[in-house]
Design a protein around this motif. Structure first.
Motif, PDB file in Angstrom:
ATOM      1  N   GLU A 319     -45.760 -13.700 -13.917  1.00  0.00           N
ATOM      2  CA  GLU A 319     -44.936 -12.629 -13.355  1.00  0.00           C
ATOM      3  C   GLU A 319     -43.460 -12.864 -13.657  1.00  0.00           C
ATOM      4  O   GLU A 319     -42.735 -11.925 -14.020  1.00  0.00           O
ATOM      5  CB  GLU A 319     -45.170 -12.546 -11.850  1.00  0.00           C
ATOM      6  N   TYR A 320     -42.996 -14.101 -13.494  1.00  0.00           N
ATOM      7  CA  TYR A 320     -41.596 -14.402 -13.827  1.00  0.00           C
ATOM      8  C   TYR A 320     -41.303 -14.066 -15.287  1.00  0.00           C
ATOM      9  O   TYR A 320     -40.291 -13.443 -15.617  1.00  0.00           O
ATOM     10  CB  TYR A 320     -41.287 -15.888 -13.609  1.00  0.00           C
ATOM     11  N   LEU A 321     -42.187 -14.504 -16.174  1.00  0.00           N
ATOM     12  CA  LEU A 321     -41.960 -14.292 -17.599  1.00  0.00           C
ATOM     13  C   LEU A 321     -41.941 -12.806 -17.936  1.00  0.00           C
ATOM     14  O   LEU A 321     -41.117 -12.352 -18.735  1.00  0.00           O
ATOM     15  CB  LEU A 321     -43.033 -15.008 -18.423  1.00  0.00           C
ATOM     16  N   ALA A 322     -42.860 -12.038 -17.323  1.00  0.00           N
ATOM     17  CA  ALA A 322     -42.898 -10.597 -17.580  1.00  0.00           C
ATOM     18  C   ALA A 322     -41.599  -9.920 -17.175  1.00  0.00           C
ATOM     19  O   ALA A 322     -41.158  -8.952 -17.811  1.00  0.00           O
ATOM     20  CB  ALA A 322     -44.067  -9.968 -16.833  1.00  0.00           C
ATOM     21  N   LEU A 323     -40.963 -10.432 -16.113  1.00  0.00           N
ATOM     22  CA  LEU A 323     -39.708  -9.854 -15.619  1.00  0.00           C
ATOM     23  C   LEU A 323     -38.480 -10.425 -16.327  1.00  0.00           C
ATOM     24  O   LEU A 323     -37.354 -10.052 -15.998  1.00  0.00           O
ATOM     25  CB  LEU A 323     -39.583 -10.105 -14.109  1.00  0.00           C
ATOM     26  N   GLY A 324     -38.688 -11.316 -17.283  1.00  0.00           N
ATOM     27  CA  GLY A 324     -37.553 -11.904 -18.005  1.00  0.00           C
ATOM     28  C   GLY A 324     -36.776 -12.890 -17.170  1.00  0.00           C
ATOM     29  O   GLY A 324     -35.554 -12.991 -17.300  1.00  0.00           O
ATOM     30  N   ILE A 325     -37.470 -13.658 -16.304  1.00  0.00           N
ATOM     31  CA  ILE A 325     -36.813 -14.663 -15.472  1.00  0.00           C
ATOM     32  C   ILE A 325     -37.120 -16.034 -16.057  1.00  0.00           C
ATOM     33  O   ILE A 325     -38.292 -16.434 -16.097  1.00  0.00           O
ATOM     34  CB  ILE A 325     -37.313 -14.601 -14.012  1.00  0.00           C
ATOM     35  N   PRO A 326     -36.122 -16.784 -16.525  1.00  0.00           N
ATOM     36  CA  PRO A 326     -36.393 -18.138 -17.026  1.00  0.00           C
ATOM     37  C   PRO A 326     -36.967 -18.983 -15.897  1.00  0.00           C
ATOM     38  O   PRO A 326     -36.539 -18.881 -14.747  1.00  0.00           O
ATOM     39  CB  PRO A 326     -35.018 -18.634 -17.478  1.00  0.00           C
ATOM     40  N   SER A 327     -37.952 -19.818 -16.227  1.00  0.00           N
ATOM     41  CA  SER A 327     -38.739 -20.446 -15.173  1.00  0.00           C
ATOM     42  C   SER A 327     -38.879 -21.943 -15.342  1.00  0.00           C
ATOM     43  O   SER A 327     -38.776 -22.478 -16.447  1.00  0.00           O
ATOM     44  CB  SER A 327     -40.137 -19.814 -15.144  1.00  0.00           C
ATOM     45  N   VAL A 328     -39.130 -22.589 -14.207  1.00  0.00           N
ATOM     46  CA  VAL A 328     -39.465 -24.008 -14.186  1.00  0.00           C
ATOM     47  C   VAL A 328     -40.841 -24.124 -13.549  1.00  0.00           C
ATOM     48  O   VAL A 328     -41.057 -23.652 -12.429  1.00  0.00           O
ATOM     49  CB  VAL A 328     -38.436 -24.833 -13.394  1.00  0.00           C
ATOM     50  N   ALA A 329     -41.772 -24.734 -14.273  1.00  0.00           N
ATOM     51  CA  ALA A 329     -43.139 -24.889 -13.782  1.00  0.00           C
ATOM     52  C   ALA A 329     -43.575 -26.329 -14.002  1.00  0.00           C
ATOM     53  O   ALA A 329     -43.073 -27.003 -14.900  1.00  0.00           O
ATOM     54  CB  ALA A 329     -44.087 -23.935 -14.510  1.00  0.00           C
ATOM     55  N   ASN A 330     -44.507 -26.777 -13.185  1.00  0.00           N
ATOM     56  CA  ASN A 330     -45.002 -28.134 -13.408  1.00  0.00           C
ATOM     57  C   ASN A 330     -46.211 -28.109 -14.339  1.00  0.00           C
ATOM     58  O   ASN A 330     -46.667 -27.052 -14.783  1.00  0.00           O
ATOM     59  CB  ASN A 330     -45.304 -28.843 -12.087  1.00  0.00           C
TER      60      ASN A 330
END
Length: 407
Positions: A319-330
């Motif tokens: 969902e973050y990626l679809a909205l163009g939000i750079p993300s931090v995931a483990n």
């Protein structure tokens, strides 16, 4: 060749369904390929609704204290109702063990294929619950959960899955895990979590006008709060960040499945004196939650490592990626796969310093954040929309169900 088929689909989720992998995948996408479903399960307390993709048979209620005992018999009644409407072309069961055995037997009697859909390692979940109870003492409750876990393991892995013509799984990691238990990889198809491309089109989302976000460095967690998910880890991260980024604000857009989990989270925020740096929105309609999401500079997706979550496919990162939000995931396998393939985020261990360091880097390097944000939507459109996943599922049905025409 047939142009359509009907699946009698026994589900663990409450009816009417709310999860996108049921509501969107089977409610909207499958009918495009002539795949219609007779949903069978228990009512969840929501308002009754029509199921345009076929018919819905809600027998019994998940709010009943006896639901765990009676649900297999309720499912059998629902299956009989579905059979009276139309003879199914196959019987499919999702995340149920006793009902899975009943579904296999019913499929054998009707002479139709049996398919199992595994979105969560239920038996291992029972093991975890048994161990949680055992940590407080081995009384009658521990014994009951021990027997349930042992019986469930025998039924699922020796009776249900061996009789399935095909097994849909949540992730490639789950497929590898089941293959290690002796199930043929060729009998499995991974269907990870996806998104509705229209709902997560950033240009269609109206940003939240909440003044509490103005002038802040907003980071976001979109999803459920739970002790089992170690949600207090988010507070550890923001506690580290606020030392040198005083304007940081963690928005947790979501609620808890149990009221005591949300009360625990609020108490933790208060105990740590983080009220100025944490905003708990509680439950929000999807459009409202996305309005908060597009105000964020970074999305967070920490998922505890272990038998239960290592085979999962979390939705929030997609969902973050679809909205163009750079993300931090483990680094659970599916998240690591998405980050590696998309190049739209940073993947680190679920450790406070590593996670806070990655968030800090994105907040302090706008060029990097912009580059990651740009890659996300294109990746999701190519790989993780329900239109894409729907085609994968439909093509799988053409291979395992005789006579169905190829989409």
């Amino acid at each position: 060749m047939r142009q359509s088929l009907s699946i009698a689909f026994i589900v663990r989720d409450p009816l009417p369904p709310l999860r996108a992998d049921l509501l969107t995948l089977f409610g909207a996408e499958m009918p495009r390929y002539g795949v219609h479903t007779e949903l069978v399960g228990q009512a969840g307390g929501g308002a009754a609704a029509a199921w345009a993709a076929g018919h819905m048979h809600a027998v019994g209620s998940l709010q009943s204290r006896l639901a765990s005992v009676l649900s297999p018999w309720w499912d059998l009644r629902g299956l009989l109702r579905a059979r009276r409407r139309r003879r199914p072309d196959c019987i499919q069961v999702r995340d149920k063990i006793a009902s899975g055995l009943l579904g296999r037997i019913a499929a054998r009697l009707l002479g139709v294929p049996f398919i199992y859909w595994m979105s969560f390692p239920i038996v291992e979940g029972f093991d975890t619950r048994r161990d949680e109870i055992g940590s407080r003492g081995r009384g009658p409750a521990w014994l009951a959960h021990t027997l349930r876990a042992a019986a469930s393991r025998v039924v699922l892995y020796r009776l249900v899955l061996p009789g399935a013509r095909h097994i849909f799984v949540q992730s490639e990691a789950m497929a590898a895990w089941l293959a290690a238990k002796g199930f043929a990889r060729s009998r499995m198809t991974a269907v990870p979590m996806g998104i509705d491309a229209d709902a997560f089109d950033r240009s269609r989302v109206e940003a939240a006008s909440d003044p509490r976000l103005d002038g802040r460095r907003v980071i976001l967690y979109l999803g459920r709060v739970a002790r089992a998910r170690r949600s207090d880890f988010l507070l550890d991260v923001v506690q580290d960040l606020q030392q040198d980024i005083p304007g940081v604000l963690l928005v947790i857009a979501g609620d808890a499945a149990a009221p005591d989990d949300m009360a625990w989270m609020r108490a933790e925020v208060s105990r740590r004196s983080l009220a100025h740096h944490v905003l708990l929105t509680g439950w929000l309609p999807q459009r409202a939650a996305l309005g908060y999401a597009v105000r964020a500079e970074v999305g967070l997706s920490p998922i505890p490592r272990g038998a239960l979550f290592d085979v999962s496919s979390p939705t929030k990162l997609v969902e973050y990626l679809a909205l163009g939000i750079p993300s931090v995931a483990n680094d659970i396998p599916d998240q690591r796969l998405v980050i590696d393939e998309s190049g739209a985020g940073l993947c680190v261990p679920m450790e406070v310093q590593a996670f806070a360091g990655a968030v800090r880097r994105l907040l302090q390097e706008p060029g990097l954040a912009a580059a990651l944000a740009q890659r996300g939507p294109a990746y999701v459109r190519r790989h993780r929309t329900y239109a894409i996943l729907g085609r994968i599922v439909a093509e799988t049905y053409t291979k395992v169900l005789p006579g169905l025409s190829r989409p």
